[in-house]
Design a protein around this motif. Structure first.
Motif, PDB file in Angstrom:
ATOM      1  N   CYS A 120       0.850  -1.343   0.127  1.00 27.46           N
ATOM      2  CA  CYS A 120      -0.030  -0.147   0.136  1.00 27.46           C
ATOM      3  C   CYS A 120       0.875   1.184  -0.197  1.00 27.46           C
ATOM      4  O   CYS A 120       0.488   2.391  -0.639  1.00 27.46           O
ATOM      5  N   CYS A 121       1.851   1.201   0.795  1.00 27.23           N
ATOM      6  CA  CYS A 121       2.823   2.472   0.894  1.00 27.23           C
ATOM      7  C   CYS A 121       3.536   2.669  -0.362  1.00 27.23           C
ATOM      8  O   CYS A 121       3.726   3.530  -0.925  1.00 27.23           O
ATOM      9  N   GLU A 122       3.940   1.674  -1.046  1.00 30.08           N
ATOM     10  CA  GLU A 122       4.785   1.575  -2.294  1.00 30.08           C
ATOM     11  C   GLU A 122       3.562   2.276  -3.324  1.00 30.08           C
ATOM     12  O   GLU A 122       4.044   3.149  -4.071  1.00 30.08           O
ATOM     13  N   LEU A 123       2.482   1.731  -3.434  1.00 27.57           N
ATOM     14  CA  LEU A 123       1.560   2.200  -4.451  1.00 27.57           C
ATOM     15  C   LEU A 123       1.061   3.797  -4.081  1.00 27.57           C
ATOM     16  O   LEU A 123       0.995   4.508  -5.062  1.00 27.57           O
ATOM     17  N   PHE A 124       1.084   3.987  -2.831  1.00 28.90           N
ATOM     18  CA  PHE A 124       0.850   5.650  -2.449  1.00 28.90           C
ATOM     19  C   PHE A 124       2.022   6.545  -2.861  1.00 28.90           C
ATOM     20  O   PHE A 124       1.840   7.423  -3.651  1.00 28.90           O
ATOM     21  N   ALA A 125       3.327   5.850  -2.646  1.00 34.06           N
ATOM     22  CA  ALA A 125       4.561   6.725  -3.115  1.00 34.06           C
ATOM     23  C   ALA A 125       4.387   6.773  -4.942  1.00 34.06           C
ATOM     24  O   ALA A 125       4.769   7.568  -5.369  1.00 34.06           O
ATOM     25  N   ASP A 126       4.320   5.601  -5.547  1.00 36.18           N
ATOM     26  CA  ASP A 126       4.261   5.507  -6.987  1.00 36.18           C
ATOM     27  C   ASP A 126       3.153   6.758  -7.461  1.00 36.18           C
ATOM     28  O   ASP A 126       3.335   7.180  -8.442  1.00 36.18           O
ATOM     29  N   SER A 127       1.876   6.704  -6.569  1.00 31.32           N
ATOM     30  CA  SER A 127       0.756   7.618  -7.273  1.00 31.32           C
ATOM     31  C   SER A 127       1.291   8.970  -7.060  1.00 31.32           C
ATOM     32  O   SER A 127       1.041   9.634  -8.107  1.00 31.32           O
ATOM     33  N   MET A 128       1.722   9.419  -5.947  1.00 27.07           N
ATOM     34  CA  MET A 128       2.350  10.684  -5.839  1.00 27.07           C
ATOM     35  C   MET A 128       3.584  11.057  -6.968  1.00 27.07           C
ATOM     36  O   MET A 128       3.491  11.964  -7.284  1.00 27.07           O
ATOM     37  N   SER A 148       6.694   6.999   0.548  1.00 28.07           N
ATOM     38  CA  SER A 148       6.323   5.593   1.306  1.00 28.07           C
ATOM     39  C   SER A 148       6.194   5.582   2.720  1.00 28.07           C
ATOM     40  O   SER A 148       5.268   5.317   3.317  1.00 28.07           O
ATOM     41  N   ILE A 149       7.264   6.397   3.366  1.00 31.16           N
ATOM     42  CA  ILE A 149       7.371   6.432   4.838  1.00 31.16           C
ATOM     43  C   ILE A 149       6.231   7.357   5.320  1.00 31.16           C
ATOM     44  O   ILE A 149       5.679   7.002   6.394  1.00 31.16           O
ATOM     45  N   SER A 150       5.869   8.467   4.497  1.00 33.19           N
ATOM     46  CA  SER A 150       4.870   9.289   4.956  1.00 33.19           C
ATOM     47  C   SER A 150       3.688   8.397   5.181  1.00 33.19           C
ATOM     48  O   SER A 150       2.787   8.671   6.048  1.00 33.19           O
ATOM     49  N   CYS A 151       3.322   7.625   4.212  1.00 31.44           N
ATOM     50  CA  CYS A 151       2.000   6.780   4.355  1.00 31.44           C
ATOM     51  C   CYS A 151       2.092   6.074   5.341  1.00 31.44           C
ATOM     52  O   CYS A 151       1.034   5.696   6.210  1.00 31.44           O
ATOM     53  N   MET A 278       3.606  -2.150 -18.554  1.00 29.95           N
ATOM     54  CA  MET A 278       2.519  -2.610 -17.836  1.00 29.95           C
ATOM     55  C   MET A 278       2.464  -1.976 -16.476  1.00 29.95           C
ATOM     56  O   MET A 278       3.397  -2.114 -15.646  1.00 29.95           O
ATOM     57  N   ILE A 279       1.514  -1.278 -16.205  1.00 31.37           N
ATOM     58  CA  ILE A 279       1.576  -0.114 -15.312  1.00 31.37           C
ATOM     59  C   ILE A 279       0.189  -0.492 -14.258  1.00 31.37           C
ATOM     60  O   ILE A 279      -0.938  -0.668 -14.881  1.00 31.37           O
ATOM     61  N   ASP A 280       0.448  -0.411 -12.924  1.00 32.62           N
ATOM     62  CA  ASP A 280      -0.797  -0.871 -11.984  1.00 32.62           C
ATOM     63  C   ASP A 280      -1.037   0.343 -11.217  1.00 32.62           C
ATOM     64  O   ASP A 280      -1.985  -0.005 -10.274  1.00 32.62           O
ATOM     65  N   ASP A 281      -0.650   1.529 -11.233  1.00 33.41           N
ATOM     66  CA  ASP A 281      -1.127   2.492 -10.647  1.00 33.41           C
ATOM     67  C   ASP A 281      -2.494   3.201 -11.196  1.00 33.41           C
ATOM     68  O   ASP A 281      -2.406   3.877 -12.402  1.00 33.41           O
ATOM     69  N   PRO A 282      -3.331   3.156 -10.448  1.00 33.97           N
ATOM     70  CA  PRO A 282      -4.763   3.646 -10.892  1.00 33.97           C
ATOM     71  C   PRO A 282      -4.554   5.147 -11.380  1.00 33.97           C
ATOM     72  O   PRO A 282      -5.585   5.548 -12.300  1.00 33.97           O
ATOM     73  N   THR A 283      -3.930   6.031 -10.712  1.00 37.55           N
ATOM     74  CA  THR A 283      -4.008   7.453 -10.761  1.00 37.55           C
ATOM     75  C   THR A 283      -3.167   7.720 -12.177  1.00 37.55           C
ATOM     76  O   THR A 283      -3.727   8.666 -12.774  1.00 37.55           O
ATOM     77  N   LEU A 284      -2.057   7.056 -12.228  1.00 36.44           N
ATOM     78  CA  LEU A 284      -1.349   7.370 -13.676  1.00 36.44           C
ATOM     79  C   LEU A 284      -2.227   6.852 -14.886  1.00 36.44           C
ATOM     80  O   LEU A 284      -2.263   7.405 -15.901  1.00 36.44           O
ATOM     81  N   GLY A 348      12.568  -1.369  -0.330  1.00 41.05           N
ATOM     82  CA  GLY A 348      12.073  -0.896  -1.583  1.00 41.05           C
ATOM     83  C   GLY A 348      11.637  -2.084  -2.755  1.00 41.05           C
ATOM     84  O   GLY A 348      11.543  -1.628  -3.846  1.00 41.05           O
ATOM     85  N   LYS A 349      11.783  -3.471  -2.401  1.00 46.35           N
ATOM     86  CA  LYS A 349      11.589  -4.331  -3.411  1.00 46.35           C
ATOM     87  C   LYS A 349      10.231  -4.960  -3.421  1.00 46.35           C
ATOM     88  O   LYS A 349      10.227  -6.337  -3.891  1.00 46.35           O
ATOM     89  N   ILE A 350       9.543  -4.863  -2.380  1.00 46.94           N
ATOM     90  CA  ILE A 350       8.406  -5.472  -2.109  1.00 46.94           C
ATOM     91  C   ILE A 350       7.510  -5.841  -3.312  1.00 46.94           C
ATOM     92  O   ILE A 350       6.882  -6.836  -3.570  1.00 46.94           O
ATOM     93  N   THR A 351       7.363  -4.702  -4.047  1.00 48.36           N
ATOM     94  CA  THR A 351       6.363  -4.729  -5.332  1.00 48.36           C
ATOM     95  C   THR A 351       7.105  -5.577  -6.485  1.00 48.36           C
ATOM     96  O   THR A 351       6.504  -6.468  -7.224  1.00 48.36           O
ATOM     97  N   GLU A 352       8.331  -5.373  -6.570  1.00 50.68           N
ATOM     98  CA  GLU A 352       9.291  -6.213  -7.347  1.00 50.68           C
ATOM     99  C   GLU A 352       9.063  -7.962  -7.165  1.00 50.68           C
ATOM    100  O   GLU A 352       9.357  -8.641  -7.854  1.00 50.68           O
ATOM    101  N   TYR A 353       9.071  -8.339  -6.020  1.00 50.11           N
ATOM    102  CA  TYR A 353       8.986  -9.520  -5.598  1.00 50.11           C
ATOM    103  C   TYR A 353       7.500  -9.774  -5.038  1.00 50.11           C
ATOM    104  O   TYR A 353       7.460 -10.801  -4.147  1.00 50.11           O
ATOM    105  N   PHE A 354       6.592  -9.208  -5.893  1.00 56.68           N
ATOM    106  CA  PHE A 354       5.159  -9.506  -5.442  1.00 56.68           C
ATOM    107  C   PHE A 354       4.960 -10.699  -5.425  1.00 56.68           C
ATOM    108  O   PHE A 354       4.114 -11.466  -4.584  1.00 56.68           O
TER     109      PHE A 354
END
Length: 885
Positions: A120-128, A148-151, A278-284, A348-354
């Motif tokens: 969730c935090c990584e997705l938040f940072a990606d969106s921002m 991501s840490i701010s989330c 292939m992007i999974d960020d809904p905001t982008l 920083g690799k949680i989504t890379e190793y999802f």
């Protein structure tokens, strides 16, 4: 204690207690909406994007729904217990892992599951970051990590504030997530041609295997739903019906959750078509496929959704940890969880190793789900000892080994290890292709469940795991009519090997007489002296396999499955069992060997008991040869009154064809009876003297006072005692020492006495009491019933009366839930089963009905199993003058 801590403490305290039926709030629709909201989060888009890298859209669509629903239909079944008992699964899991074991598993679950909130935090940072790029605002170095840490910080702060903040967060969170999802659906499906999505195929690298990818997609779907354990734990307990709780979970997670996974896949495919990535960020996606202003609007929604999800997750797991570690402050636990997610964000690799993260989580959840399923339906059969589950004083069924159920924990580790043996989720390497077809999650689930079930079939393991059986016993009567299987052919050589090893130290010698040409089918009648009989008999009958009659206590002690495999037929002692006769005929009819120990009781002092006439009638009925098995030394090796082994004893067995097929067809029952009685007569002490067998063990007479309960000098009952090699009377002081050949020598004189003579003298004394109408037993007793091969049932304190009218046993009848008196007439009891120290609980006798065997233990002085046996046999058939045949 501050207000937040008080609120948390109250939630922990009351949250673990059962919710009563009248307190239940949710119907099907309510539960469906809550669980749908629970499993909808922006990580669904990440899951969809990941699946799109593995399979085409049609496979993705089918797998997302079918695989999820299939797993949930199985995985969600245990929510029935949550509804039925008003508790969450963590309370039930105390029976699977033990009180402290559940704490260990809770921490493990958090370690493998809480990384979802790092996603969730990584997705938040990606969106921002992506939206800042759209508006031309560069992100400073390290800015992604800061976002991501701010989330984490904001979410943790909300959770830190307690239940009030969480309530408002969830009220806003679920509608926002649904709104974002609906916008994504509309934009994703209208921004590109439909055939682009419908005909989508992933670009596989040269060495990629489409089959492996497809299995990985199914595995990902299994893992995605199986890790949503939180919904199983909390929501169903407040549902009004089991059906609504179950189907709300299946459809809420299986349809709503899967729908948003497919939406994420559609979005990712559309972005690949437009941008090549292939992007999974809904905001982008919304900003690219629609308009920047829509992306900006979605930014606020997604930002709050991810922060809110992190906050709710921190709160849920903080409360969970608070139940595990009640002495630690809730706020400290929240900060620990925040620190854990922060470390994952720094990595920083949680989504890379999802995909790897999903599989690792499933490595734990799959065996956990299997254990819960098997324990609920097959081991405990949907019954829980709530008092033990909540640790009430005096209730310790789930304490196990210092708070840990070793069986459950071993099975959990086994399932986890098996998953990793099949597939390495970090390197993406398949190690065992045959098992990989079932998916690591599916294989781990099946293997763990089967292992736990089979282990619980083993009697020692079953008694360890089912310590609650005394509270919630299985009352179903034993199936006496079940056709006995043939002795397992695979086990047979191992049975012979075990018997050979066990008897080798005592140099077993087998002599066969008149056995030329004797082949199955035939009946075997054996003497019954000790448990060693069961080791000697298979060796005497080899190379043939056989079926054996066994009392149900053996089934209970060693397990019904193993007893069936070694060919045993279950019955109860000293009852008329027509089902048993029918099964004996079936064994003979299939050209088998039927072994019966007709005395039905170990030899009390090494001498034979009178055979029942029914044995001769059975021979007439079967019309097959009868082989007698007269064993010597088995009693001397381990007498029933002292089971310590005498190592110097030599074993011998005479195997004789006593009745031919022609004799079985032509001789009368009385003639057959006379022949069999002669072949089965034995005297162990005579065997010892004739073979000059020295038994010099210091303890050789200890326990002999139980069969020799009456002083032969002063004639007072229940005054004898033993120590070492001496038996003495507490009343008159008369003392006898047992020599190394089993003969008693009176102290201070040349008088000698044979133990069987003393034993038979007592029998005559009991006869005289009965003839003089002076015999009567009337005392308080403890009664345990054995209805089946699974467990005893505590029938509490009762009363046993025995006189010329037979037995009257007053007890609590667990079947009718009333105190009743059962009557056993003298003619219904040819004899009675006696024990001198049954499983360490002391002397007892048993009385049986067709559906129960009652084990009766004295609570007063004046009880002796041998005396009751003498009286029973004499009153059953006084005209036969029961004694030595």
């Amino acid at each position: 204690m501050n207000d937040v801590e008080k609120s948390i403490q109250q939630e922990v305290y009351f949250g673990t207690y059962p919710v009563l039926p009248k307190e239940r709030k949710y119907g099907f629709i309510d539960a469906l909406l809550v669980l749908s909201g629970y499993c909808i989060a922006t990580w669904s888009y990440t899951q969809g994007s990941y699946l799109a890298t593995l399979v085409n859209f049609k496979q993705l669509l089918i797998g997302a729904f079918a695989a999820a629903l299939f797993m949930l239909l199985i995985y969600q079944l245990p929510v029935i217990l949550s509804v039925r008992y008003g508790i969450d699964i963590w309370i039930w899991l105390r029976s699977v892992f033990g009180f402290k074991g559940v704490n260990l598993v809770t921490v493990l679950i958090i370690l493998v599951n809480f990384p979802w909130y790092a996603v969730c935090c990584e997705l938040f940072a990606d969106s921002m970051e992506n939206l800042l790029k759209i508006f031309g605002i560069p992100l400073f170095p390290g800015g992604h990590l800061v976002l991501s840490i701010s989330c984490v910080v904001i979410g943790t702060f909300i959770a830190y504030k307690g239940i009030g903040s969480i309530t408002w967060t969830t009220r806003i969170l679920v509608p926002l997530l649904l709104l974002v999802g609906m916008v994504v659906v509309v934009v994703g499906m209208t921004s590109v041609p439909l055939d682009v999505i419908w005909n989508y195929r992933p670009e596989l690298s040269g060495d990629a295997d489409s089959t492996i990818n497809y299995i990985l997609s199914i595995e990902a779907n299994f893992a995605f739903v199986i890790t949503l354990v939180g919904g199983m734990a909390e929501v169903p307990r407040i549902c009004k019906s089991e059906r609504s709780g179950f189907y709300a979970g299946v459809l809420g997670q299986g349809l709503a959750g899967s729908f948003f996974v497919v939406v994420g896949a559609v979005m990712a495919i559309a972005m690949r078509h437009v941008t090549g990535q292939m992007i999974d960020d809904p905001t982008l996606m919304l900003a690219t496929l629609s308009a920047p202003i829509l992306g900006l609007s979605s930014l606020l929604l997604v930002a709050f959704a991810n922060i809110g999800t992190q906050a709710v997750g921190s709160y849920i797991y903080g409360v969970m940890l608070k139940t595990t570690f009640p002495k630690i402050s809730y706020r400290v636990l929240i900060l620990i969880l925040g620190a854990y997610v922060t470390l994952l964000c720094i990595w920083g690799k949680i989504t890379e190793y999802f995909g790897s993260f999903l599989t690792v989580g499933a490595c734990v959840y799959a065996p956990l789900a299997a254990l819960l399923f098997v324990d609920f339906f097959l081991v405990r059969k949907q019954k829980l000892d709530l008092k033990s589950a909540f640790g009430l004083k005096g209730h310790h069924s789930y304490d196990y080994t210092r708070g840990y159920n070793l069986v459950g924990l071993i099975c959990l580790v086994f399932g986890f290890a098996l998953s990793l043996l099949i597939y390495d989720p970090i390197k993406g390497i398949v190690h065992i292709h045959v098992l990989f077809v079932l998916t690591p999650t599916g294989c781990s689930f099946l293997a763990t469940g089967i292992l736990y079930y089979l282990l619980c079939k083993l009697a020692p393991v079953r008694r360890y795991v089912r310590k609650d059986a005394c509270v919630i016993p299985d009352k179903k009567p034993f199936d006496r009519k079940k056709v006995p299987p043939k002795q397992n052919l695979f086990l047979f050589p191992f049975i012979l090997l075990a018997c050979k090893v066990i008897t080798s130290a005592n140099k077993l010698k087998i002599d066969k007489h008149n056995m030329e040409g004797i082949k199955p089918p035939f009946l075997v009648l054996g003497t019954h002296q000790s448990f060693t009989d069961f080791y000697v008999t298979p060796l005497c009958l080899a190379p043939y396999r056989a079926n054996y009659i066994s009392e149900l206590e053996g089934f209970e002690l060693y397990g019904e499955w193993i007893y069936r495999q070694i060919g045993c037929l279950g019955t109860r002692k000293f009852i008329t069992d027509h089902a048993l006769v029918s099964n004996i005929r079936k064994v003979i009819g299939r050209k088998g060997i039927m072994v019966i120990y007709p005395e039905a009781r170990y030899a009390n002092v090494g001498t034979s008991s009178q055979l029942p006439m029914s044995v001769a009638k059975l021979v007439r009925l079967l019309k097959v040869p009868v082989v007698t098995l007269n064993m010597q030394g088995n009693y001397l090796l381990s007498p029933i009154w002292n089971l310590k082994t005498r190592k110097s004893v030599k074993l011998h067995a005479d195997v004789t064809c006593a009745i031919t097929k022609e004799q079985a067809e032509t001789l009368s029952a009385e003639e057959i009876y006379k022949i069999l009685s002669g072949h089965l007569e034995f005297d162990e002490y005579r065997y010892q003297r004739e073979n000059k067998m020295v038994i010099a063990d210091d303890f050789r007479a200890e326990g002999l006072h139980m069969p020799l309960y009456q002083c032969i000098c002063c004639k007072k009952e229940f005054t004898t005692e033993t120590k070492g090699a001496v038996i003495r009377c507490r009343s008159c002081g008369a003392s006898y020492e047992m020599d190394e050949f089993g003969t008693l020598h009176k102290a201070g004189s040349d008088e000698t006495l044979y133990i069987p003579d003393w034993y038979e003298w007592q029998r005559e004394q009991v006869k005289k009491q009965i003839d003089a109408d002076s015999y009567e037993l009337d005392m308080k007793v403890q009664v345990d019933a054995l209805p089946n091969a699974f467990n005893f049932v505590d029938c509490g304190k009762g009363r046993l009366v025995h006189n010329k009218n037979g037995f009257d046993l007053t007890l609590y009848n667990y079947r009718t839930d009333q105190t009743e008196t059962l009557h056993f007439s003298p003619k219904s009891c040819f004899s009675i089963h006696t024990e001198y120290d049954y499983r360490g609980k002391g002397q007892c006798v048993t009385l049986s009905t067709m559906d129960d065997t009652f084990f009766i233990y004295p609570l007063e002085e004046g009880f002796n199993a041998t005396k009751i046996q003498f009286a029973t046999e004499y009153m059953a058939a006084p005209s036969l003058q029961l004694g030595k045949p």
